[in-house]
Design an enzyme around this catalytic site. Structure first.
Site, PDB file in Angstrom:
ATOM      1  N   ASN A 231      43.715  27.827 -69.356  1.00 31.72           N
ATOM      2  CA  ASN A 231      44.183  27.784 -70.736  1.00 31.72           C
ATOM      3  C   ASN A 231      44.892  26.465 -71.039  1.00 31.72           C
ATOM      4  OD1 ASN A 231      43.306  30.425 -71.077  1.00 31.72           O
ATOM      5  ND2 ASN A 231      45.265  31.262 -70.388  1.00 31.72           N
TER       6      ASN A 231
ATOM      7  N   HIS B 188      45.265  41.368 -78.465  1.00 37.06           N
ATOM      8  CA  HIS B 188      45.685  41.237 -77.066  1.00 37.06           C
ATOM      9  C   HIS B 188      46.468  42.459 -76.576  1.00 37.06           C
ATOM     10  CE1 HIS B 188      48.077  39.294 -73.760  1.00 37.06           C
ATOM     11  NE2 HIS B 188      46.939  38.644 -73.581  1.00 37.06           N
TER      12      HIS B 188
ATOM     13  N   GLU C 243      45.063  38.129 -84.423  1.00 40.09           N
ATOM     14  CA  GLU C 243      45.158  36.859 -83.704  1.00 40.09           C
ATOM     15  C   GLU C 243      44.415  35.830 -84.548  1.00 40.09           C
ATOM     16  OE1 GLU C 243      43.809  37.138 -79.587  1.00 40.09           O
ATOM     17  OE2 GLU C 243      44.754  39.100 -79.473  1.00 40.09           O
TER      18      GLU C 243
ATOM     19  N   SER D 151      40.583  35.926 -77.904  1.00 36.25           N
ATOM     20  CA  SER D 151      40.425  35.366 -76.568  1.00 36.25           C
ATOM     21  C   SER D 151      39.084  35.649 -75.913  1.00 36.25           C
ATOM     22  CB  SER D 151      41.539  35.872 -75.667  1.00 36.25           C
ATOM     23  OG  SER D 151      41.554  37.267 -75.680  1.00 36.25           O
TER      24      SER D 151
ATOM     25  N   ASP E 235      49.234  36.159 -84.273  1.00 37.41           N
ATOM     26  CA  ASP E 235      49.429  35.631 -82.920  1.00 37.41           C
ATOM     27  C   ASP E 235      48.515  34.410 -82.754  1.00 37.41           C
ATOM     28  OD1 ASP E 235      49.306  35.083 -80.182  1.00 37.41           O
ATOM     29  OD2 ASP E 235      49.471  37.186 -79.601  1.00 37.41           O
TER      30      ASP E 235
ATOM     31  N   HIS F 109      46.132  31.123 -78.775  1.00 38.74           N
ATOM     32  CA  HIS F 109      45.039  30.214 -78.371  1.00 38.74           C
ATOM     33  C   HIS F 109      44.880  29.026 -79.302  1.00 38.74           C
ATOM     34  CE1 HIS F 109      43.699  32.948 -75.302  1.00 38.74           C
ATOM     35  NE2 HIS F 109      43.759  33.931 -76.178  1.00 38.74           N
TER      36      HIS F 109
ATOM     37  N   LYS G  96      49.842  28.077 -72.747  1.00 40.56           N
ATOM     38  CA  LYS G  96      48.430  27.668 -72.800  1.00 40.56           C
ATOM     39  C   LYS G  96      48.359  26.167 -73.095  1.00 40.56           C
ATOM     40  CE  LYS G  96      46.866  32.305 -73.293  1.00 40.56           C
ATOM     41  NZ  LYS G  96      47.333  33.472 -73.992  1.00 40.56           N
TER      42      LYS G  96
HETATM   43  C1  LIG Z   1      48.035  34.760 -73.509  1.00 43.19           C
HETATM   44  C2  LIG Z   1      48.323  35.599 -74.693  1.00 43.19           C
HETATM   45  C3  LIG Z   1      49.540  36.267 -74.831  1.00 43.19           C
HETATM   46  C4  LIG Z   1      50.542  36.315 -73.719  1.00 43.19           C
HETATM   47  O1  LIG Z   1      51.268  35.155 -73.665  1.00 43.19           O
HETATM   48  P1  LIG Z   1      52.044  34.822 -72.289  1.00 43.19           P
HETATM   49  O2  LIG Z   1      52.983  33.757 -72.704  1.00 43.19           O
HETATM   50  O3  LIG Z   1      51.026  34.398 -71.323  1.00 43.19           O
HETATM   51  O4  LIG Z   1      52.746  36.082 -71.884  1.00 43.19           O
HETATM   52  C5  LIG Z   1      49.788  36.935 -76.004  1.00 43.19           C
HETATM   53  N1  LIG Z   1      48.878  36.977 -76.992  1.00 43.19           N
HETATM   54  C6  LIG Z   1      47.683  36.379 -76.875  1.00 43.19           C
HETATM   55  C7  LIG Z   1      46.693  36.473 -77.992  1.00 43.19           C
HETATM   56  C8  LIG Z   1      47.364  35.688 -75.717  1.00 43.19           C
HETATM   57  O5  LIG Z   1      46.178  35.121 -75.588  1.00 43.19           O
END
Ligand SMILES: *Cc1c(COP(=O)(O)O)cnc(C)c1O
Length: 394
Positions: free
Chosen positions: A56, A144, A188, A192, A218, A221, A252
């Protein structure tokens, strides 16, 4: 109960777990933690070197030692604090913590930002605090796992609409919204598993038609890789000010760890009082926050990396049209194989060709859609994508 009985109960259960593991193995869905060695953008499995296509590290920052040296040169000894030794509510609040929150709020032109220890902490800490019994949560079917856990921890009822089905969402809102104090719409910005991008403008228009909608996006990504200054899809689509709760992560593209929420002052203050993952966990170390700040400040400068990433992503997605590539509109490109065992075999073959990629299987993705999920980074070159396409389609 005697200790002897206790023991036999445990071992009977251990047998159950063993049977379940065997079933996972038989269906090609057994997971394990592989011990590989890292060398910048390469992965070593002991015998050969493979290009990491599962990371990532979207901007390629984590594989750049020069950045670390530059950071250490600018980070005074007194700021190299490797533990906050406490929750922020006790003594875990440092200058570095507040500096990063100020920077985030200013970058997004929003009143406030609040840090969390990870995206998982953020997503399991926001909805349980804000969504009460008289609220409704509407979430995309493919959000997620951390958001799903957040919904489950919240006392509010929730419904999940079909992935990216805005019409279905609008129908549910029309029918249900007047029954609730608040309706949280949770999505999101880039998903992902398919790498598809959400139409946040349409959601922002929907939000404007109702008085009680709260938009929760969220951007895990998208932060770093999208938008003119790297702030994500909300920036790219010009709707930052319409997102009530914007979550981003540092693990990421930003090659650090931690997460943030951009929100109003009132919401921030409320979460500081109510959000359990924030209150009951040791805060991130100040030196880590300083590293995040160092990188976040440079985000606008990395436009050339974002453009390169976008170019190679289209190159791969176009070549994988008909195999899942058409679903993607980002640097995450799926190659859908179908059955888990076939998918695992495919990944092993690619690894032998020098491409480190991993199978993604149920329950992460729906049964029958096991896939290889390519996660491109700005450090991958066009000729390497060409070689990958050759290996895939030969
Ligand atoms: C990776 C991810 C998370 C988690 O984040 P971390 O900081 O790794 O705990 C939350 N939401 C989404 C959409 C993700 O891809």
């Amino acid at each position: 109960m005697s200790s002897a009985e206790d023991c036999s109960t445990l071992s009977r259960n251990a047998m159950d777990y063993k049977t379940k593991l065997s079933a996972l193995s038989a269906s090609g869905n057994l997971r394990h933690i592989s011990s590989v060695r890292h060398d910048g953008r390469w992965i070593w499995d002991g015998t050969h070197r493979m290009l990491n296509l599962s990371s990532n590290d979207y901007l390629g920052l984590a594989s750049e030692p020069a950045l670390v040296s530059e950071f250490l040169d600018t980070c005074p000894q007194s700021s190299r604090i490797f533990s906050s030794s406490s929750s922020r509510l006790l003594t875990g609040n440092f200058e570095a913590t507040e500096e990063l929150e100020d920077l985030l709020a200013r970058a997004y032109c929003r009143p406030a930002a609040l840090l969390f220890n990870s995206g998982y902490h953020a997503n399991t800490g926001i909805l349980p605090a804000l969504a009460e019994k008289d609220c409704l949560i509407l979430a995309d079917k493919l959000v997620h796992a951390s958001i799903i856990d957040g919904m489950k921890l919240s006392p509010a009822p929730f419904l999940r609409f079909r992935h990216q089905d805005m019409e279905q969402l609008e129908r549910i809102v029309a029918k249900e919204s007047q029954k609730y104090r608040l309706v949280f719409i949770v999505v999101e910005s880039i998903y992902s598993m398919d790498g598809d991008v959400t139409d946040l403008r349409r959601l922002s228009a929907l939000r404007k038609r109702y008085k009680n909608i709260c938009l929760y996006v969220d951007e895990a990504h998208a932060i770093g890789v999208r938008g003119p200054s790297g702030l994500g899809i909300a920036e790219e689509q010009g709707v930052i000010s319409d997102i009530d709760l914007l979550v981003g992560t540092f693990g990421k593209a930003l090659s650090s760890i931690g997460a943030y929420l951009v929100c109003s002052q009132e919401i921030r203050e409320y979460l500081v009082n109510i959000s359990r993952p924030l209150i009951f966990s040791t805060a991130l170390p100040p030196v880590q926050l300083a590293w995040t700040t160092f990188l976040f400040r440079r985000l606008p400068q990395w436009q050339a990396r974002r453009e390169h990433l976008s170019r190679i992503s289209s190159q791969l997605a176009d070549a994988l049209r008909g195999f899942g590539g058409e679903r993607s509109a980002s640097h995450i490109v799926p190659f859908i194989v179908g059955e888990s065992s076939a998918c695992q075999l495919r990944a092993e073959i690619l690894q032998r060709h020098g491409f480190y990629c991993l199978p993604v299987r149920p329950p992460t993705v729906p049964r029958g859609t096991s896939r290889i999920r390519f996660s491109l980074t700005a450090s991958v070159q066009e000729c390497e994508v060409e070689a990958l396409i050759d290996a895939l389609l030969r």
